[in-house]
Design an enzyme around this catalytic site. Structure first.
Site, short mmCIF file in Angstrom:
data_model
loop_
_atom_site.label_atom_id
_atom_site.label_comp_id
_atom_site.label_asym_id
_atom_site.label_seq_id
_atom_site.Cartn_x
_atom_site.Cartn_y
_atom_site.Cartn_z
N GLU A 526 0.81 -1.24 0.00
CA GLU A 526 0.00 0.00 0.00
C GLU A 526 0.84 1.28 0.00
O GLU A 526 0.49 2.25 -0.67
CB GLU A 526 -0.96 0.01 1.19
CG GLU A 526 -2.15 -0.94 1.05
CD GLU A 526 -1.78 -2.39 1.33
OE1 GLU A 526 -0.66 -2.65 1.82
OE2 GLU A 526 -2.61 -3.29 1.05
N HIS A 593 -12.00 -4.88 7.48
CA HIS A 593 -13.06 -4.86 6.46
C HIS A 593 -14.34 -4.20 6.97
O HIS A 593 -15.39 -4.32 6.39
CB HIS A 593 -13.41 -6.26 5.92
CG HIS A 593 -12.19 -7.01 5.46
ND1 HIS A 593 -11.53 -7.90 6.26
CD2 HIS A 593 -11.51 -6.95 4.31
CE1 HIS A 593 -10.48 -8.37 5.60
NE2 HIS A 593 -10.44 -7.81 4.42
#
Ligand SMILES: Cc1ncc(C[n+]2csc(CCOP(=O)(O)OP(=O)(O)O)c2C)c(N)n1
Ligand SMILES: [Mg+2]
Length: 804
Positions: A526, A593
């Site tokens: 990332e 999530h």
């Protein structure tokens, strides 16, 4: 550049001598700046100094291989390079050290960054691009070690995009056939950072034209290589990255940092490999030194042995270069000593000029304040006290601005009860002073140009009579299709973004249509996905960096906060990176999530817009708006919204969601409910149920958290309902507290409130997994209903008797 004088004719030996002498001058001048710079700090004229002494000679070689259009992404030791490419003068060096808050005096940052943080100007003062291929470019440095690495990847990758993607051929102001090399520098110790490794691996995978120099002086402040690097040798442990006949990889080169001739050859060769073949090169520059230690904050005698200090004196790169010049008859000892004296004087003169230029406006402002204070004293009953302030201010021969305006502000306290024109004049002067001086320290956090994102007007989605209901992701996908066909400089990349068109198929089929360079898969990395985006955007492309889930933005957060969010500010508006970061978050399943850490983000990312669309049409509209402008933004799509039906607009690619504008999605009179993202759906459901219970709630979707409600519409609602509840799924005190503060304080909502303004949030812990994990972790419809009901009960118990 010839490096072997023996092999040349008389004439070219003369040219060679001139060139070497010129290099020597730059090196000595740079060294002198470091030596004098340290003195300026120790005598209190500057706050902190970190210099390039001991790293001069390799930077001369690098500068010769560095061509127009190339980019640097480096760190605080690179002053000699900046001088050698003609982007840093002695006066500018000292202006930076003093913190001269004027971009013409300190072109690196207008005094915002400490010295040793280098940048060139990519933009004109009106915010338009300069011709980047007609100049040498340095991306603006940041202080966190290795923080320069992720952006370097994107700066290099841009050349690959320009060389291989159709439709960009006529952008000769940005690239000429992708011939530009991105040059990185890093200290040996900083290669211990994860960002270094992540970038090195990614650049090897992508095969981009990047030349990475490691300035190795065996230390990172006081910590020796034995604590930093396995085998104490970074290039040795990187050997597995070396390319060979069968496999792509790096060209890895080792060179001694004091060997002028070898350095020249190495840098020429490195530049050619990267430029022509688009292959990354790593140069391990060994045996460098720190003549003055790490920085002005300490002394290296405390941690280096006498032997090491002697070794550093013997291997000082300038001393070695000097010896070599004398032994190869490029110059005599006498000539060089004369030259040294001249250069010392030149640097002293430059330093003096910089200090005078730094002080001149302040002395003038000091005079203005003294005059006004004198007038005030003469007209006041408190003359004696004001006179004292004036005398103290007059005695300061090197006043800074805080001292000057501070004196004026304190003097005003002595005339609170008086009404004179002298008082008015001083008040006006102080107010005017802030108007002029404050922007020197606070401007350009966001764009100030006419096309700034908050100036892009809303265009509503329009619908045919027979508009189809489709899954939200189809609206996004078809809108992205329009974006990529309209903007040839747009590209998107991330984990699973390419071949499958992202994990929710918002980019389905687009790789086939637009190619693997524009719609691409990346490794799981990332921070460098973010850096890739920053570098590409700095070179004029329009990247969309996809971070698969909002929870994993955390890996990229440091780079977003330190690099992307500060870029415009730290260059005083002279560089930009209009990067769109696309991610998906809020409630889905589990501790990860399901993240909605918006409070953390809005506080760490000032300088970036944070957009929280409630559905995919709104999200698509944000992308359309952002592409019309040139500012960085984080767009958080609702993770549970891709399969929810939305009507398909007929103006895909055209409709635009405005930035900084809230939307009232239900009108009401009893209470204002403010929310955003996935939670908004729950709030809307609750509002319907509340209606049945006789409570008429107004529901506002903030839509954008940064900036928040530029038109102050929320307070207008509170003025009508007199009650306020902010609901979100962040932790208590997170984004909901920020919204409350905005309405109650910033918008003066407190004046209209008949009930305590409140927030309803998720629990303090992260959301537990599963349906019940969600129910007992985040606000439910019942929670919203009951919270609103409780507020109404408290206000009017007879109409709303206790519920439970
Ligand atoms: C992330 C981060 N951690 C710590 C620091 C403080 N710091 C500044 S320079 C430095 C040492 C860097 O050593 P090296 O990379 O070898 O560069 P050198 O100064 O030796 O050229 C440290 C620890 C920092 N700036 N950033
Ligand atoms: Mg070091």
């Amino acid at each position: 550049m010839q490096t072997n004088p023996q092999a040349n004719s008389k004439l070219s030996f003369e040219d060679f001598k001139t060139e070497v002498l010129n290099d020597y001058k730059i090196a000595v001048s740079s060294r002198e700046c470091s030596l004098l710079g340290r003195r300026e700090v120790l005598t209190g004229k500057a706050k902190f100094g970190i210099f390039g002494d001991g790293k001069e000679v390799p930077q001369l070689a690098w500068a010769k291989a560095f061509k127009n259009g190339d980019w640097r992404s480096g760190y605080y030791r690179d002053q000699t390079f900046m001088m050698a490419i003609g982007e840093l003068t002695v006066e500018q060096f000292f202006a930076g050290l003093y913190g001269h808050a004027d971009i013409d005096a300190d072109p690196m940052s207008a005094g915002r960054q400490m010295g040793g943080h280098f940048a060139t100007h990519s933009l004109n003062k009106d915010g338009t691009w300069k011709n980047l291929t007609a100049q040498k470019n340095s991306s603006a440095d940041i202080s966190p070690t290795a923080g320069q690495m992720p952006r370097l990847l994107g700066l290099a990758q841009a050349s690959k995009i320009f060389r291989n993607v159709k439709g960009l051929e006529d952008r000769n102001d940005l690239s000429i056939n992708g011939n530009e090399v991105a040059w990185g520098t890093i200290g040996n110790a900083s290669t211990s950072e994860g960002l270094f490794w992540e970038t090195i691996n990614a650049a090897g995978v992508l095969q981009v034209p990047m030349v990475m120099s490691i300035w190795d002086d065996e230390y990172g402040i006081s910590v020796h290589a034995k604590h930093q690097t396995t085998k104490e040798n970074i290039s040795e442990i990187l050997n597995g990255f070396q390319r060979n006949e069968d496999e792509f990889g790096y060209e890895i080169i080792r060179v001694k940092g004091w060997n002028y001739g070898e350095l020249m050859e190495v840098y020429q060769k490195a530049g050619e490999i990267a430029r022509e073949e688009h292959v990354p090169v790593l140069i391990h520059v060994q045996e460098l030194t720190q003549p003055q230690g790490h920085s002005t904050s300490g002394s290296h005698e405390r941690y280096k042995s006498a032997d090491r200090l002697q070794w550093e004196r013997d291997h000082d790169c300038i001393a070695k270069m000097r010896e070599w010049m004398i032994s190869s008859e490029i110059a005599t000892e006498e000539t060089l000593s004369e030259l040294d004296k001249d250069l010392k004087k030149q640097v002293r003169d430059g330093k003096k000029a910089a200090w005078e230029a730094f002080l001149a406006p302040q002395k003038q402002e000091q005079q203005e304040a003294i005059t006004l204070l004198g007038n005030l004293a003469n007209s006041s009953a408190n003359k004696i006290f004001i006179e004292k302030i004036k005398i103290d201010l007059s005695a300061d021969t090197e006043p800074n601005r805080g001292i000057i305006v501070g004196a004026a502000r304190r003097a005003l306290r002595y005339v609170i009860a008086e009404t004179t024109s002298e008082k008015r004049q001083l008040q006006d002067w102080v107010n005017n002073y802030f108007e002029i001086v404050q922007p020197k320290f606070s401007s350009h956090l966001y764009s100030e140009a006419a096309n700034r994102a908050t100036n892009i007007s809303e265009v509503k989605p329009t619908y045919n009579n027979d508009a189809e209901d489709v899954d939200g992701r189809i609206v996004l996908r078809d809108n992205f299709d329009h974006i990529f066909s309209k903007h040839s400089e747009a590209l998107v990349f991330g984990e699973d973004t390419g071949a499958i068109g992202d994990v929710n198929q918002g980019l389905e089929g687009l790789q086939e249509k637009y190619g693997e360079l524009r719609i691409s898969d990346t490794g799981i990395r990332e921070a460098t996905i973010l850096g890739q985006g920053i570098g590409l955007a700095m070179r004029g492309l329009r990247p969309i960096a996809e971070i698969q889930y909002l929870d994993y933005v955390m890996y990229a957060l440091q780079i977003m906060s330190d690099d992307l969010a500060t870029l415009r500010y730290r260059t005083n508006g002279m560089q930009k990176a209009p990067l769109i970061v696309r991610t998906r978050g809020h409630r889905l399943e589990g501790i990860w999530h399901s993240g909605s850490q918006m409070g953390g983000l809005i506080h760490l990312l000032r300088g970036i817009y944070i957009l929280v669309p409630r559905d995919m049409t709104k999200a698509a509209g944000f992308y359309n708006t952002l592409l019309e402008s040139d500012e960085p933004a984080l767009v958080v799509e609702c993770l549970n919204g891709y399969r929810i039906k939305e009507k398909m607009p007929d103006n895909l690619g055209e409709f635009k969601t405005p930035i900084g504008v809230v939307e009232t999605v239900k009108e009401g009179t009893d209470i204002t409910l403010v929310s955003y993202g996935s939670t908004l759906r729950i709030v809307r459901e609750a509002a319907i149920e509340l209606q049945q219970a006789g409570i008429d709630a107004e529901v506002i979707d903030v839509q954008t958290l940064l900036p928040l409600d530029l038109n102050h519409d929320m307070v207008k609602s509170v003025a009508k309902t007199n009650r306020l509840l902010v609901i979100d799924e962040d932790v208590p005190g997170g984004a909901s507290a920020y919204i409350l503060n905005h309405i109650v304080d910033h918008q003066n909502g407190y004046q209209h409130l008949d009930s305590k303004p409140q927030a309803l949030t998720a629990k303090q812990h992260r959301p537990a997994y599963g349906t019940d994990g969600d129910y007992f972790s985040k606000p439910s419809t019942e929670d919203v209903f009951e919270k609103v009901y409780e507020i109404m009960h408290e206000a009017n118990p007879s109409d709303f008797p206790k519920l439970r």
